[in-house]
Write a protein that holds these residues in place. Structure first.
Motif, PDB file in Angstrom:
ATOM      1  N   MET A  43       0.829  -1.202   0.000  1.00  0.00           N
ATOM      2  CA  MET A  43       0.000   0.000   0.000  1.00  0.00           C
ATOM      3  C   MET A  43       0.866   1.256   0.000  1.00  0.00           C
ATOM      4  O   MET A  43       0.641   2.191  -0.779  1.00  0.00           O
ATOM      5  CB  MET A  43      -0.927  -0.009   1.222  1.00  0.00           C
ATOM      6  CG  MET A  43      -1.822   1.221   1.330  1.00  0.00           C
ATOM      7  SD  MET A  43      -2.631   1.345   2.952  1.00  0.00           S
ATOM      8  CE  MET A  43      -1.228   1.853   3.985  1.00  0.00           C
ATOM      9  N   LEU A  44       1.891   1.279   0.862  1.00  0.00           N
ATOM     10  CA  LEU A  44       2.766   2.449   0.951  1.00  0.00           C
ATOM     11  C   LEU A  44       3.579   2.632  -0.328  1.00  0.00           C
ATOM     12  O   LEU A  44       3.824   3.761  -0.761  1.00  0.00           O
ATOM     13  CB  LEU A  44       3.693   2.304   2.161  1.00  0.00           C
ATOM     14  CG  LEU A  44       3.006   2.318   3.535  1.00  0.00           C
ATOM     15  CD1 LEU A  44       3.995   1.934   4.633  1.00  0.00           C
ATOM     16  CD2 LEU A  44       2.414   3.692   3.818  1.00  0.00           C
TER      17      LEU A  44
ATOM     18  N   LYS B 203      -5.166  10.445  -4.114  1.00  0.00           N
ATOM     19  CA  LYS B 203      -5.468  10.419  -2.683  1.00  0.00           C
ATOM     20  C   LYS B 203      -4.803   9.195  -2.061  1.00  0.00           C
ATOM     21  O   LYS B 203      -5.066   8.059  -2.454  1.00  0.00           O
ATOM     22  CB  LYS B 203      -6.986  10.366  -2.449  1.00  0.00           C
ATOM     23  CG  LYS B 203      -7.719  11.592  -2.997  1.00  0.00           C
ATOM     24  CD  LYS B 203      -7.164  12.888  -2.426  1.00  0.00           C
ATOM     25  CE  LYS B 203      -7.836  14.110  -3.005  1.00  0.00           C
ATOM     26  NZ  LYS B 203      -7.223  15.370  -2.530  1.00  0.00           N
ATOM     27  N   ALA B 204      -3.915   9.447  -1.113  1.00  0.00           N
ATOM     28  CA  ALA B 204      -3.126   8.372  -0.508  1.00  0.00           C
ATOM     29  C   ALA B 204      -4.018   7.418   0.275  1.00  0.00           C
ATOM     30  O   ALA B 204      -4.934   7.837   0.991  1.00  0.00           O
ATOM     31  CB  ALA B 204      -2.064   8.968   0.412  1.00  0.00           C
ATOM     32  N   ASP B 205      -3.729   6.127   0.123  1.00  0.00           N
ATOM     33  CA  ASP B 205      -4.429   5.116   0.913  1.00  0.00           C
ATOM     34  C   ASP B 205      -3.853   5.081   2.319  1.00  0.00           C
ATOM     35  O   ASP B 205      -2.662   5.331   2.540  1.00  0.00           O
ATOM     36  CB  ASP B 205      -4.278   3.733   0.269  1.00  0.00           C
ATOM     37  CG  ASP B 205      -5.122   3.581  -0.979  1.00  0.00           C
ATOM     38  OD1 ASP B 205      -6.252   4.100  -0.982  1.00  0.00           O
ATOM     39  OD2 ASP B 205      -4.662   2.948  -1.946  1.00  0.00           O
ATOM     40  N   GLN B 206      -4.694   4.763   3.268  1.00  0.00           N
ATOM     41  CA  GLN B 206      -4.264   4.632   4.655  1.00  0.00           C
ATOM     42  C   GLN B 206      -5.005   3.466   5.292  1.00  0.00           C
ATOM     43  O   GLN B 206      -6.096   3.103   4.874  1.00  0.00           O
ATOM     44  CB  GLN B 206      -4.546   5.922   5.435  1.00  0.00           C
ATOM     45  CG  GLN B 206      -6.003   6.356   5.397  1.00  0.00           C
ATOM     46  CD  GLN B 206      -6.240   7.681   6.093  1.00  0.00           C
ATOM     47  OE1 GLN B 206      -5.318   8.299   6.597  1.00  0.00           O
ATOM     48  NE2 GLN B 206      -7.484   8.114   6.136  1.00  0.00           N
ATOM     49  N   SER B 207      -4.379   2.873   6.278  1.00  0.00           N
ATOM     50  CA  SER B 207      -4.981   1.744   6.974  1.00  0.00           C
ATOM     51  C   SER B 207      -4.330   1.625   8.337  1.00  0.00           C
ATOM     52  O   SER B 207      -3.442   2.403   8.703  1.00  0.00           O
ATOM     53  CB  SER B 207      -4.798   0.455   6.169  1.00  0.00           C
ATOM     54  OG  SER B 207      -5.497  -0.609   6.776  1.00  0.00           O
TER      55      SER B 207
ATOM     56  N   LYS C  80       6.896  10.991   5.412  1.00  0.00           N
ATOM     57  CA  LYS C  80       6.214  10.083   6.335  1.00  0.00           C
ATOM     58  C   LYS C  80       6.037   8.702   5.702  1.00  0.00           C
ATOM     59  O   LYS C  80       6.164   7.676   6.383  1.00  0.00           O
ATOM     60  CB  LYS C  80       4.856  10.653   6.737  1.00  0.00           C
ATOM     61  CG  LYS C  80       4.104   9.824   7.762  1.00  0.00           C
ATOM     62  CD  LYS C  80       2.791  10.478   8.146  1.00  0.00           C
ATOM     63  CE  LYS C  80       2.089   9.702   9.250  1.00  0.00           C
ATOM     64  NZ  LYS C  80       1.799   8.315   8.863  1.00  0.00           N
ATOM     65  N   THR C  81       5.734   8.672   4.400  1.00  0.00           N
ATOM     66  CA  THR C  81       5.542   7.392   3.723  1.00  0.00           C
ATOM     67  C   THR C  81       6.823   6.571   3.731  1.00  0.00           C
ATOM     68  O   THR C  81       6.798   5.356   3.964  1.00  0.00           O
ATOM     69  CB  THR C  81       5.070   7.618   2.279  1.00  0.00           C
ATOM     70  OG1 THR C  81       3.855   8.372   2.294  1.00  0.00           O
ATOM     71  CG2 THR C  81       4.819   6.300   1.572  1.00  0.00           C
TER      72      THR C  81
END
Length: 280
Positions: free
Chosen positions: A21-22, A35-39, A242-243
């Protein structure tokens, strides 16, 4: 010990999914409107372990009482929740191209159920003729004069019709009105989602609404305020620093679980091949 294999393996699988994902987020750090995915990680329910035992009470017939003293809890591993995009506004980047548009959020109502603000989107026509939604305003004018998105989808106006122009020399007002030679051509179709987390990604920066139900017009909601900017595009909202840090953390966690798995494997090897072996 066998359960330890599964626990360590679940940690490896979860960190692998997070790394993928990152990596996708980082690969799209320069994609307009991305739009960045987050989990987040979640643990499976823990098990309460107890030992089956018995106590002999010295009586004439020796009374045996069964008991099950608690040993403690056992973790069943972790999993990564479904990835959902973050709809935080990306920075606007100047391009000076007439066909580049950007949405600037001014006031987005907060969804009481999620505590997160809604979001507005450009409306385009999908390959199946149904509307799709995007924040990527990197548009072009095709050979027939239709305003199109990057992958050939037609940009729609507020009536759901395709927008046709005579050239790429037109003007866009802050309230979404397109004018050409002083005459109004149409108004961009801007949709509003009160809960954008329910939208699903379709690739190429497109979003599909839940149950394929069209989103309502943002113009009809008095609580929604935004502006449309010509000559700008909205950049990705990926935080590269951060990623990268999160990717390294995920890699280290994967490596730690891998070493635990190897330690279990060595212990199992000794238990099978060495412990209890009878010398001839």
């Amino acid at each position: 010990m066998l359960r330890g294999f599964y626990t360590a393996a679940s940690g490896m699988l979860a960190q692998q999914r997070k790394t993928e994902m990152l990596t996708n987020n980082m690969a799209n750090a320069n994609t307009p409107g991305f739009k960045a995915d987050q989990s987040s990680m979640r643990a499976f329910p823990e098990m309460l372990l107890s030992r089956i035992d018995r106590v002999e009470i010295p009586t004439e017939k020796t009374l045996n009482l069964r008991q099950s003293p608690e040993i403690g809890t056992l973790n069943n591993g972790v999993y990564m929740q479904d990835a959902n995009p973050s709809f935080i506004q990306g920075a606007l980047e100047s391009t000076d191209r007439k066909t580049d548009f950007a949405l600037q959020d001014v006031n987005m109502p907060i969804n009481e159920a999620t505590g997160l603000p809604g979001s507005v989107f450009f409306t385009v026509e999908g390959t199946d003729g149904q509307p799709r939604y995007t924040r990527n305003g990197n548009f072009t004018v095709d050979a027939q004069g239709f305003l199109t998105a990057g992958n050939g989808q037609y940009v729609l106006d507020d009536q759901g019709n395709r927008i046709q122009l005579n050239s790429d020399q037109f003007d866009l007002s802050e309230n979404g009105v397109i004018s050409e030679n002083g005459a109004e051509v149409g108004r961009l179709g801007i949709a509003f989602s009160a809960n954008p987390e329910r939208l699903s990604k379709q690739g190429n920066g497109l979003f599909l609404p839940e149950n394929n139900q069209p989103l309502p017009s943002a113009y009809n909601n008095p609580n929604v305020r935004f502006t449309t900017q010509q000559g700008y595009i909205e950049g990705s909202n990926v935080d590269s620093g951060k990623t990268m840090t999160d990717m390294l953390t995920a890699y280290r966690a994967f490596e730690a679980n891998q070493k635990i798995l190897q330690a279990y494997d060595r212990s199992m090897d000794k238990a099978v091949n060495e412990v209890g072996r009878v010398n001839g």
